[in-house]
Design an enzyme around this catalytic site. Structure first.
Site, short mmCIF file in Angstrom:
data_model
loop_
_atom_site.label_atom_id
_atom_site.label_comp_id
_atom_site.label_asym_id
_atom_site.label_seq_id
_atom_site.Cartn_x
_atom_site.Cartn_y
_atom_site.Cartn_z
N ARG A 202 0.81 -1.23 0.00
CA ARG A 202 0.00 0.00 0.00
C ARG A 202 0.83 1.27 0.00
O ARG A 202 0.61 2.17 -0.80
CB ARG A 202 -0.93 0.04 1.23
CG ARG A 202 -2.21 -0.73 1.04
CD ARG A 202 -2.62 -1.34 2.35
NE ARG A 202 -1.70 -2.41 2.68
CZ ARG A 202 -1.85 -3.67 2.29
NH1 ARG A 202 -2.90 -4.02 1.61
NH2 ARG A 202 -0.95 -4.59 2.59
N THR A 203 1.79 1.34 0.92
CA THR A 203 2.51 2.61 1.07
C THR A 203 3.30 2.93 -0.19
O THR A 203 3.27 4.05 -0.71
CB THR A 203 3.43 2.55 2.31
OG1 THR A 203 2.65 2.12 3.42
CG2 THR A 203 4.02 3.91 2.62
N LYS B 80 26.35 -4.05 0.61
CA LYS B 80 27.82 -3.95 0.61
C LYS B 80 28.32 -3.21 1.84
O LYS B 80 29.49 -2.85 1.93
CB LYS B 80 28.29 -3.21 -0.66
CG LYS B 80 27.83 -3.84 -1.95
CD LYS B 80 28.34 -3.00 -3.13
CE LYS B 80 27.65 -3.38 -4.41
NZ LYS B 80 27.93 -2.41 -5.48
N ARG C 297 11.29 4.01 3.68
CA ARG C 297 10.82 2.99 4.65
C ARG C 297 12.04 2.20 5.11
O ARG C 297 12.85 1.77 4.29
CB ARG C 297 9.80 2.06 4.02
CG ARG C 297 9.53 0.86 4.92
CD ARG C 297 8.34 0.07 4.53
NE ARG C 297 7.12 0.78 4.87
CZ ARG C 297 5.92 0.20 4.92
NH1 ARG C 297 5.80 -1.08 4.66
NH2 ARG C 297 4.85 0.89 5.22
N HIS D 133 4.83 5.79 11.78
CA HIS D 133 4.31 5.66 10.41
C HIS D 133 3.36 6.84 10.21
O HIS D 133 2.14 6.68 10.10
CB HIS D 133 3.59 4.32 10.26
CG HIS D 133 3.40 3.86 8.84
ND1 HIS D 133 3.51 4.71 7.75
CD2 HIS D 133 3.10 2.64 8.33
CE1 HIS D 133 3.28 4.03 6.65
NE2 HIS D 133 3.05 2.77 6.97
C1 NCD Z 1 1.69 -1.29 8.07
C2 NCD Z 1 3.16 -1.11 8.32
O1 NCD Z 1 3.98 -1.29 7.41
O2 NCD Z 1 3.51 -0.76 9.45
N1 NCD Z 1 1.36 -1.46 6.73
C3 NCD Z 1 1.00 -0.35 6.02
O3 NCD Z 1 1.82 0.51 5.76
N2 NCD Z 1 -0.29 -0.24 5.68
C4 NCD Z 1 1.02 -2.26 8.95
C5 NCD Z 1 1.56 -3.64 9.02
O4 NCD Z 1 2.50 -4.02 8.33
O5 NCD Z 1 1.00 -4.40 9.82
#
Ligand code: NCD
Length: 325
Positions: A57-58, A87, A109, A137
């Protein structure tokens, strides 16, 4: 420079302005002329999506947001393996190098707590935290709060039940920090005892006098007594990838929300989940009008469009806000 590092950095006034813009973008996307207008908004800007951890999703929503706004996108989906991290390159060095290619912003991320903050200290361009470690997040919290706002038309006086893995889930931490800013918010926290909220979050709520109760039991029946009080039920999966390996076998999986639980919820309430889900929400409740977890991802793209515009200094609401960071 407008980094997005933590949910804590946003004021309620900013959210109201951002959500208004998000709604406008949603309207524009529905028409051909609107789409053409959107394509001009950030035309010729370059966005980097740098993902050291898996994401559906992100990553796709940032990529789609960039596309709809006319940006160019360069991305890596598995930077831990397919970048020079393998590396031995540090995150700081990678960010320094990426800045030399003149992106307008970097979406990051990472598996380590505080990685986005570290990146921001060496970056020449805005860093957008797309989830780091178990801590933050912020853009997920914005889309979650936008989804709540869409439903209730207010963010005040809501009772939010947050359940599942509260110790290792970054989406719940960021959501709690953001909702704690609104008058009259009350929290009900439900988790297995080993996965209850970490003391720093509880201390934060204490400092701001936000009322909460903790139900530290993984009990499908016990929760029914509390469900009738909640306006929002926000459920999460076990964060298996972050729980220490020796602890994992001792933890029972989060129980499933089923139609029996939905029967206890207010007709006006909503059931949310950041996704991906495992078994903690039964598919039998997907068609209930209160289940909004498949609406959250679309909202995520729209909120991220509005955020990108703001980060790049192009948001029309810019001057009307006091940004306290
Ligand atoms: C979440 C995350 O990556 O923290 N996912 C997301 O971005 N929708 C939630 C999860 O992984 O449980």
């Amino acid at each position: 420079m407008k980094h997005i590092l933590t949910a804590e950095q946003f004021t309620p006034a900013f959210l109201v302005a951002l959500f208004k813009r998000t709604e406008q973008f949603g309207m524009q996307l529905k028409s051909g002329t609107g789409k053409i207008w959107l394509r001009q908004r950030l035309a010729n800007h370059l966005l980097f999506n740098v993902f050291y951890e898996p994401s559906t999703r992100t990553r796709f929503s940032f990529a789609s947001a960039a596309h709809h706004l006319g940006m160019h996108l360069v991305e890596t989906e598995s930077a831990s393996e397919f970048s020079s991290a393998i590396k031995g390159e540090t995150l700081e060095d990678t960010i320094r190098v990426l800045c030399e290619y003149h992106p307008s912003a970097i979406v990051l991320r990472h598996h380590e707590d505080g990685a986005a903050l570290r990146a921001s200290t060496v970056s020449k361009v805005p860093i957008i935290n797309a989830g780091d470690g178990k801590k933050e997040h912020p853009t997920q919290a914005l889309l979650d709060v936008y989804t709540i706002f869409q439903k209730f038309k207010t963010l005040n006086n809501l009772t939010i039940m947050v359940g599942g893995d509260l110790a290792y889930s970054r989406t719940t931490r960021s959501l709690i920090h953001l909702m704690a800013k609104f008058a009259g918010t009350r929290f009900i926290f439900v988790s297995p005892p080993e996965l209850s909220l970490l003391p720093d979050v509880l201390e934060h709520l204490g400092n701001f006098e936000v009322p909460y109760i903790e139900v530290k039991e993984n009990s499908s029946d016990l929760i029914k007594d509390y469900l009738k009080h909640a306006d929002v039920v926000y459920w999460t999966r076990l964060q298996k990838e972050r729980i220490p390996q020796d602890l994992l076998p001792k933890i029972s999986d989060i129980f499933s929300i089923t139609s029996e639980h939905l029967a206890c919820m207010k007709p006006t309430s909503i059931l949310m989940h950041p996704l991906p889900r495992n078994r903690e929400i039964s598919t039998e409740v997907d068609s209930d009008h209160r289940a909004v977890y498949f609406q959250q991802p679309g909202n995520g793209m729209l909120v991220r469009m509005a955020l990108l515009e703001w980060v790049l200094g192009q948001a029309p609401f810019e001057n009307s806000l006091r940004y306290d960071k």
